[in-house]
Motif scaffolding. Sequence first.
Motif, PDB file in Angstrom:
ATOM      1  N   GLN A  64       0.830  -1.204   0.000  1.00 30.26           N
ATOM      2  CA  GLN A  64       0.000   0.000   0.000  1.00 30.26           C
ATOM      3  C   GLN A  64       0.869   1.261   0.000  1.00 30.26           C
ATOM      4  N   VAL A  65       2.003   1.215   0.714  1.00 23.94           N
ATOM      5  CA  VAL A  65       2.944   2.342   0.681  1.00 23.94           C
ATOM      6  C   VAL A  65       3.418   2.547  -0.755  1.00 23.94           C
ATOM      7  N   GLU A  66       3.817   1.462  -1.404  1.00 21.73           N
ATOM      8  CA  GLU A  66       4.265   1.564  -2.799  1.00 21.73           C
ATOM      9  C   GLU A  66       3.138   2.065  -3.705  1.00 21.73           C
ATOM     10  N   ASN A  67       1.936   1.652  -3.407  1.00 22.11           N
ATOM     11  CA  ASN A  67       0.777   2.070  -4.203  1.00 22.11           C
ATOM     12  C   ASN A  67       0.603   3.592  -4.176  1.00 22.11           C
ATOM     13  N   VAL A  68       0.690   4.196  -3.001  1.00 23.25           N
ATOM     14  CA  VAL A  68       0.497   5.649  -2.941  1.00 23.25           C
ATOM     15  C   VAL A  68       1.690   6.398  -3.530  1.00 23.25           C
ATOM     16  N   TYR A  69       2.899   5.835  -3.371  1.00 20.79           N
ATOM     17  CA  TYR A  69       4.049   6.450  -4.029  1.00 20.79           C
ATOM     18  C   TYR A  69       3.905   6.338  -5.544  1.00 20.79           C
ATOM     19  N   GLN A  70       3.401   5.215  -6.027  1.00 18.31           N
ATOM     20  CA  GLN A  70       3.184   5.041  -7.462  1.00 18.31           C
ATOM     21  C   GLN A  70       2.149   6.034  -7.969  1.00 18.31           C
ATOM     22  N   ARG A  71       1.122   6.288  -7.171  1.00 22.89           N
ATOM     23  CA  ARG A  71       0.102   7.275  -7.552  1.00 22.89           C
ATOM     24  C   ARG A  71       0.751   8.637  -7.768  1.00 22.89           C
ATOM     25  N   ARG A  72       1.676   8.984  -6.873  1.00 21.58           N
ATOM     26  CA  ARG A  72       2.371  10.259  -7.021  1.00 21.58           C
ATOM     27  C   ARG A  72       3.215  10.247  -8.297  1.00 21.58           C
ATOM     28  N   LEU A  73       3.925   9.140  -8.529  1.00 17.64           N
ATOM     29  CA  LEU A  73       4.742   9.043  -9.744  1.00 17.64           C
ATOM     30  C   LEU A  73       3.884   9.171 -10.994  1.00 17.64           C
ATOM     31  N   ASP A  74       2.673   8.629 -10.960  1.00 17.25           N
ATOM     32  CA  ASP A  74       1.775   8.694 -12.113  1.00 17.25           C
ATOM     33  C   ASP A  74       1.237  10.110 -12.350  1.00 17.25           C
ATOM     34  N   LEU A  75       1.083  10.883 -11.298  1.00 23.01           N
ATOM     35  CA  LEU A  75       0.567  12.252 -11.430  1.00 23.01           C
ATOM     36  C   LEU A  75       1.614  13.226 -11.965  1.00 23.01           C
ATOM     37  N   ILE A  76       2.869  12.955 -11.704  1.00 21.14           N
ATOM     38  CA  ILE A  76       3.923  13.919 -12.024  1.00 21.14           C
ATOM     39  C   ILE A  76       4.012  14.243 -13.515  1.00 21.14           C
ATOM     40  N   PRO A  77       3.980  13.270 -14.438  1.00 17.96           N
ATOM     41  CA  PRO A  77       4.067  13.664 -15.857  1.00 17.96           C
ATOM     42  C   PRO A  77       2.955  14.632 -16.275  1.00 17.96           C
ATOM     43  N   ASN A  78       1.749  14.420 -15.769  1.00 15.84           N
ATOM     44  CA  ASN A  78       0.647  15.336 -16.091  1.00 15.84           C
ATOM     45  C   ASN A  78       0.916  16.728 -15.525  1.00 15.84           C
ATOM     46  N   LEU A  79       1.423  16.780 -14.306  1.00 16.51           N
ATOM     47  CA  LEU A  79       1.733  18.061 -13.675  1.00 16.51           C
ATOM     48  C   LEU A  79       2.828  18.783 -14.462  1.00 16.51           C
ATOM     49  N   VAL A  80       3.889  18.054 -14.797  1.00 18.96           N
ATOM     50  CA  VAL A  80       4.990  18.647 -15.544  1.00 18.96           C
ATOM     51  C   VAL A  80       4.506  19.158 -16.899  1.00 18.96           C
ATOM     52  N   ASN A  81       3.713  18.390 -17.599  1.00 17.38           N
ATOM     53  CA  ASN A  81       3.212  18.815 -18.918  1.00 17.38           C
ATOM     54  C   ASN A  81       2.313  20.038 -18.809  1.00 17.38           C
ATOM     55  N   THR A  82       1.519  20.113 -17.772  1.00 14.60           N
ATOM     56  CA  THR A  82       0.664  21.285 -17.576  1.00 14.60           C
ATOM     57  C   THR A  82       1.502  22.527 -17.317  1.00 14.60           C
ATOM     58  N   VAL A  83       2.530  22.384 -16.479  1.00 18.12           N
ATOM     59  CA  VAL A  83       3.396  23.518 -16.171  1.00 18.12           C
ATOM     60  C   VAL A  83       4.205  23.916 -17.406  1.00 18.12           C
ATOM     61  N   LYS A  84       4.645  22.939 -18.198  1.00 16.29           N
ATOM     62  CA  LYS A  84       5.435  23.222 -19.409  1.00 16.29           C
ATOM     63  C   LYS A  84       4.727  24.210 -20.325  1.00 16.29           C
TER      64      LYS A  84
END
Length: 198
Positions: free
Chosen positions: A42-62
């Motif tokens: 479950q710890v890995e699951n929530v860290y993975q969720r964060r990893l999955d959100l980052i590309p979208n965040l980076v692309n939006t900021v770009k």
Amino acid sequence: MKRGLGVLIGLVGLIAIIGLWFVSAGNTLVRKEEGVKATWAQVENVYQRRLDLIPNLVNTVKGYARHESETLEKVIQARAQALRTTQNTGPAPTDPKQLESFQRSQEALSSALGRLLVVVEKYPDLKANENFRDLQVQLEGTENRITVERRRFNEVAQDYNSSLRLFPTSIVAGIRGFKPRPYFEAQQGAATAPKVEF
């Protein structure tokens, strides 16, 4: 003869009781170890969720902050390192150095995200963008989940580790090769309150 038979039956009974206790103690340790592994997942699951959100965040900021490419690149690199470390950690690490490496890579990613959010402050249009706000809310929620799951992992690991050390279960743990689990620890300097100056 009857006395010898009585002693033999008593010994067999005692051995049976000890055997049953040994099996029961071993099964309890297995259940607790599986609990640690499930909590780690479950710890890995929530860290993975964060990893999955980052590309979208980076692309939006770009789209808004094209000349902030150095900051965006650092976030992407930190994400890649965190992903590699996550993949190398395996199910609930037993080696404290492995957990420390995992935690260090996640802290580096948190730091890079923090710098990204500072950059975002320069762009009022970006802060007003609905997609960015949604991503930021999801990221904040994920950070809260990470905190909760890390705490939960430490609690389950503490229960498991205590069982390994308590007598007489420690005998079964030693015979069956159960290993203690490391804990998540606070970041260096977390005990020092940040200075706020105006």
